[in-house]
Design an enzyme around this catalytic site. Sequence first.
Site, PDB file in Angstrom:
ATOM      1  N   ASP A   1       5.408   5.164   6.267  1.00  0.00           N
ATOM      2  CA  ASP A   1       5.200   6.639   6.953  1.00  0.00           C
ATOM      3  C   ASP A   1       3.773   7.338   6.448  1.00  0.00           C
ATOM      4  O   ASP A   1       2.887   7.935   7.264  1.00  0.00           O
ATOM      5  CB  ASP A   1       6.297   7.543   7.069  1.00  0.00           C
ATOM      6  CG  ASP A   1       6.788   7.829   5.544  1.00  0.00           C
ATOM      7  OD1 ASP A   1       6.335   6.986   4.453  1.00  0.00           O
ATOM      8  OD2 ASP A   1       7.533   8.567   5.434  1.00  0.00           O
TER       9      ASP A   1
ATOM     10  N   ASP B   1       2.586  15.765   3.946  1.00  0.00           N
ATOM     11  CA  ASP B   1       3.903  15.457   4.562  1.00  0.00           C
ATOM     12  C   ASP B   1       4.863  16.231   4.059  1.00  0.00           C
ATOM     13  O   ASP B   1       5.502  15.598   3.044  1.00  0.00           O
ATOM     14  CB  ASP B   1       3.980  14.052   4.803  1.00  0.00           C
ATOM     15  CG  ASP B   1       5.131  13.643   5.754  1.00  0.00           C
ATOM     16  OD1 ASP B   1       5.712  14.376   6.209  1.00  0.00           O
ATOM     17  OD2 ASP B   1       4.919  12.632   6.257  1.00  0.00           O
TER      18      ASP B   1
END
Lengths: 202, 202
Positions: free
Chosen positions: B74, B89
């Site tokens: 990711d 993130d």
Amino acid sequence: MLLCDIGNTSYHFLSQSESFKKDVKSFDASEVKHKVYYISVNKDVDISLKNLANWVDISTHLDKAKYYETMGVDRMMALEAIEGGIILDAGSAITVDVKRDGVFEGGFIYPGLKTMSESYKNISSALAYEFNFDIDLRGLPKNSQDAITYGYLKTLYCEVMSHKMEIILTGGDANLFAKIFKEARVDEHLVFKGMKRVISDL
Amino acid sequence: MLLCDIGNTSYHFLSQSESFKKDVKSFDASEVKHKVYYISVNKDVDISLKNLANWVDISTHLDKAKYYETMGVDRMMALEAIEGGIILDAGSAITVDVKRDGVFEGGFIYPGLKTMSESYKNISSALAYEFNFDIDLRGLPKNSQDAITYGYLKTLYCEVMSHKMEIILTGGDANLFAKIFKEARVDEHLVFKGMKRVISDL
């Protein structure tokens, strides 16, 4: 004179220049027959000691108005020992406090080594690494162990260094953190020094 | 086209411009009959999806040599979406990654909001506060709630700002962290944007 600094996990004693620790869970304070000058951030222990006449809580002799109400008395005592600087007390929590020209400016709390390591493990087994205290924090990591180590230590280092003050390390993990804070001075007895100052004013 | 970014706690889908989440524990992926392009950092889910022909793992089409072996896919996908900047993130873990002139420089991992809050609570009930995202980080705290908030957020803020790059916030807590990183741009679909880029190269 026997001094004792009681934290969340242990009784930390100082007798002359020798210090030793006892586990909060197993140590029976009533076995100590000498007079003990103590401070405690552990409420359960604090309550049990009120019944022992030879245990003297010296926090009541501290001018707490200089600090804030819910602040741990161990942090206050460490601050009593210095005129200026930034104190990093590395125990089950890491407390960082700033004093300038004799005045407390404020401080913050960061998770200790064990707690933070468990935090990463709880997020994902992919983050179950020990911290690498030999890390070079000058460059961004490209492996998982250093990625969590940098996350834990560089963030803290960056904030502490930003104050541009003398750094004093204390607490059980002081020598480990000295590998990261190479500019710092280690003083394992800082809290006891503050306690002695308060006692000398009694 | 249906995209899915699978983390430690949820399936995050994007259908056209609409995104929605499903809990990893309760969602049955075999119920989805459309073709799904996915990435996963969740090993258990990853294994179960290998048996479903309509779930296509696009991480195999990524040039992983640009990153490091144990790095979450990711993070790689978010980085594929930008040419330069620092990506924060904010999910169950907070990952911070730096890319300059198209090249990944490295990154680090910090505990997410929920995990960090529990860490403080586990150290002591005296630290069982919610974080205060309206805190003013310019001065050192003088109360317990701000002392843990500052410990969690100012340390991270200090490190991230030190890179002097454009900051892009993504992940479930992006909007909350935007209250601290006022200079940052929020892009909730950054990972999906990176996934689309990789798919367009197929």
